[in-house]
Design an enzyme around this catalytic site. Structure first.
Site, PDB file in Angstrom:
ATOM      1  N   GLU A 115      69.457   2.009 -10.943  1.00 38.61           N
ATOM      2  CA  GLU A 115      69.502   1.898 -12.627  1.00 38.61           C
ATOM      3  C   GLU A 115      70.908   1.406 -13.069  1.00 38.61           C
ATOM      4  OE1 GLU A 115      66.623   1.846 -14.154  1.00 38.61           O
ATOM      5  OE2 GLU A 115      65.893   2.082 -12.272  1.00 38.61           O
TER       6      GLU A 115
ATOM      7  N   ASP B 247      79.124 -34.049 -17.413  1.00 37.50           N
ATOM      8  CA  ASP B 247      79.261 -34.532 -18.918  1.00 37.50           C
ATOM      9  C   ASP B 247      78.255 -33.944 -19.613  1.00 37.50           C
ATOM     10  OD1 ASP B 247      81.307 -37.396 -18.611  1.00 37.50           O
ATOM     11  OD2 ASP B 247      81.723 -35.322 -18.047  1.00 37.50           O
TER      12      ASP B 247
ATOM     13  N   ARG C  31      83.169 -24.222  -8.752  1.00 43.93           N
ATOM     14  CA  ARG C  31      83.158 -25.698  -8.679  1.00 43.93           C
ATOM     15  C   ARG C  31      83.834 -26.164 -10.234  1.00 43.93           C
ATOM     16  NH1 ARG C  31      79.487 -27.566 -12.435  1.00 43.93           N
ATOM     17  NH2 ARG C  31      78.975 -29.237 -11.184  1.00 43.93           N
TER      18      ARG C  31
ATOM     19  N   PRO D 290      71.900  -6.103 -16.736  1.00 43.81           N
ATOM     20  CA  PRO D 290      71.139  -6.636 -17.989  1.00 43.81           C
ATOM     21  C   PRO D 290      71.505  -6.272 -19.187  1.00 43.81           C
ATOM     22  CG  PRO D 290      70.193  -5.295 -16.301  1.00 43.81           C
ATOM     23  CD  PRO D 290      71.288  -5.107 -15.961  1.00 43.81           C
TER      24      PRO D 290
HETATM   25  C1  9D3 Z   1      63.606  -1.895 -14.184  1.00 51.86           C
HETATM   26  C2  9D3 Z   1      64.818  -0.978 -14.265  1.00 51.86           C
HETATM   27  N1  9D3 Z   1      65.041  -1.185 -15.406  1.00 51.86           N
HETATM   28  C3  9D3 Z   1      65.337  -0.119 -16.344  1.00 51.86           C
HETATM   29  C4  9D3 Z   1      63.925   0.496 -16.608  1.00 51.86           C
HETATM   30  C5  9D3 Z   1      66.793  -1.645 -15.827  1.00 51.86           C
HETATM   31  C6  9D3 Z   1      67.339  -2.412 -14.708  1.00 51.86           C
HETATM   32  C7  9D3 Z   1      68.339  -2.033 -14.043  1.00 51.86           C
HETATM   33  C8  9D3 Z   1      69.033  -2.621 -13.196  1.00 51.86           C
HETATM   34  C9  9D3 Z   1      66.760  -3.757 -14.571  1.00 51.86           C
HETATM   35  C10 9D3 Z   1      67.550  -4.621 -13.601  1.00 51.86           C
HETATM   36  C11 9D3 Z   1      68.483  -4.062 -12.801  1.00 51.86           C
HETATM   37  C12 9D3 Z   1      69.270  -5.011 -11.932  1.00 51.86           C
HETATM   38  N2  9D3 Z   1      69.740  -6.236 -12.545  1.00 51.86           N
HETATM   39  C13 9D3 Z   1      71.032  -6.544 -12.217  1.00 51.86           C
HETATM   40  O1  9D3 Z   1      71.787  -5.602 -11.812  1.00 51.86           O
HETATM   41  C14 9D3 Z   1      71.419  -7.440 -13.213  1.00 51.86           C
HETATM   42  C15 9D3 Z   1      70.575  -8.663 -13.888  1.00 51.86           C
HETATM   43  C16 9D3 Z   1      69.268  -8.673 -14.306  1.00 51.86           C
HETATM   44  O2  9D3 Z   1      68.342  -8.021 -13.789  1.00 51.86           O
HETATM   45  N3  9D3 Z   1      68.833  -9.871 -15.035  1.00 51.86           N
HETATM   46  C17 9D3 Z   1      69.726 -10.788 -15.378  1.00 51.86           C
HETATM   47  N4  9D3 Z   1      70.844 -10.611 -15.266  1.00 51.86           N
HETATM   48  C18 9D3 Z   1      71.449  -9.499 -14.395  1.00 51.86           C
HETATM   49  S1  9D3 Z   1      72.970  -9.308 -13.969  1.00 51.86           S
HETATM   50  C19 9D3 Z   1      72.774  -7.880 -13.315  1.00 51.86           C
END
Ligand code: 9D3
Length: 255
Positions: free
Chosen positions: A116, A169, A154, A89
């Site tokens: 986390e 495109d 792809r 994230p």
């Molecule tokens: C709810 C937990 N959050 C902290 C209080 C942090 C958090 C940790 C791990 C939020 C989501 C995640 C898991 N998400 C991913 O590993 C992730 C992700 C996403 O949640 N949204 C958009 N792209 C991605 S890429 C990896």
């Protein structure tokens, strides 16, 4: 292209090599996907891969050692250097242009996190870039890793046939696609824009371009702002906008 993915849920990622355009690309040998589970690189009886964070607080963190051993095994499995991507994230946004850049790499390693996240020392030492697929909360990096695999594979030479690559495109140019219509048993051509039935290919192409511009203006004005429209495109869009305004005046007072 060789893709390796590190995940606690390998079965989740296995599905993307099986279906559709991307499944066919894997079948043709344009890419390979090897899945690695850090749990297989633990040495304790509990096969532990997560721990409580130093400093306290909620949630668990993926431990350094199993990840390091997994990545060492991945690097050993081929000679070329690996580009290591952590799905997170906190990552920069994954875009079509990033997909193009990744498609040019001979070896891609994707790390999908759970809990986390992973011990920062692993990221500092081994990760080349962090990517996010958007501003919403998922429960792990597997779905984002699958999105990256799909978007990248792809694009590999030979993955798409001509018919499949043509519609690419407009988004590749930063615009949304135009609406599509086809044969209907129950409705015939009712509700289909006249121009598409006219057989006039120049008119059809112009209508589609205008719709792409207009739909992008309506739904994704942020995309249009980044573009430098030609005079012809500006005229098409202005006509679309004028028609919108005319329609909204006719609609005035309707619910
Ligand atoms: C709810 C937990 N959050 C902290 C209080 C942090 C958090 C940790 C791990 C939020 C989501 C995640 C898991 N998400 C991913 O590993 C992730 C992700 C996403 O949640 N949204 C958009 N792209 C991605 S890429 C990896």
């Amino acid at each position: 292209m060789r893709i390796d993915a590190i995940t606690l849920f390998p079965e989740y990622l296995q599905s993307c090599v099986k279906v559709g355009v991307v499944g066919r690309a894997f079948e043709r040998g344009l890419a390979s996907l090897t899945l690695w589970n850090p749990r297989d690189f633990t040495h304790d009886n509990y096969r532990r891969i997560d721990e409580r964070p130093f400093g306290g607080g909620p949630g668990m963190v993926m431990m350094l050692d199993p990840l390091q051993e997994t990545l060492a095994a991945v690097r050993e499995a081929a000679s070329e250097p690996c580009h290591v991507v952590y799905l997170s994230p906190q990552g920069r946004p994954f875009t079509q242009s990033k997909a193009r850049t990744l498609a040019a790499k001979p070896r891609l390693v994707l790390l999908a996190g759970r809990y986390e996240g992973v011990d920062q020392r692993f990221l500092d030492a081994h990760v080349d870039e962090e990517l996010s697929i958007g501003d919403y909360v998922l429960s792990g990096g597997e779905l984002p890793a699958a999105a990256v695999i799909d978007a990248v594979v792809r694009l590999l030479d030979g993955a798409l046939n001509d018919a499949e690559s043509a519609p690419q495109d407009s988004f590749e140019q930063g615009l949304l696609d135009c609406p599509h219509y086809t044969r209907s048993e129950s409705q015939g051509t009712e509700g289909v824009p006249e121009v598409l039935l006219s057989g006039n290919h120049a008119h059809i192409a112009r209508w589609r371009r205008q719709q792409s511009l207009g739909q992008t203006w309506l739904k994704r004005p942020d995309l249009l702002e980044k573009m430098q429209l030609s005079a012809a495109d500006q005229a098409l869009l202005a006509a679309f906008q004028a028609e919108q305004t005319a329609n909204s005046k006719t609609d005035a007072g309707n619910p």
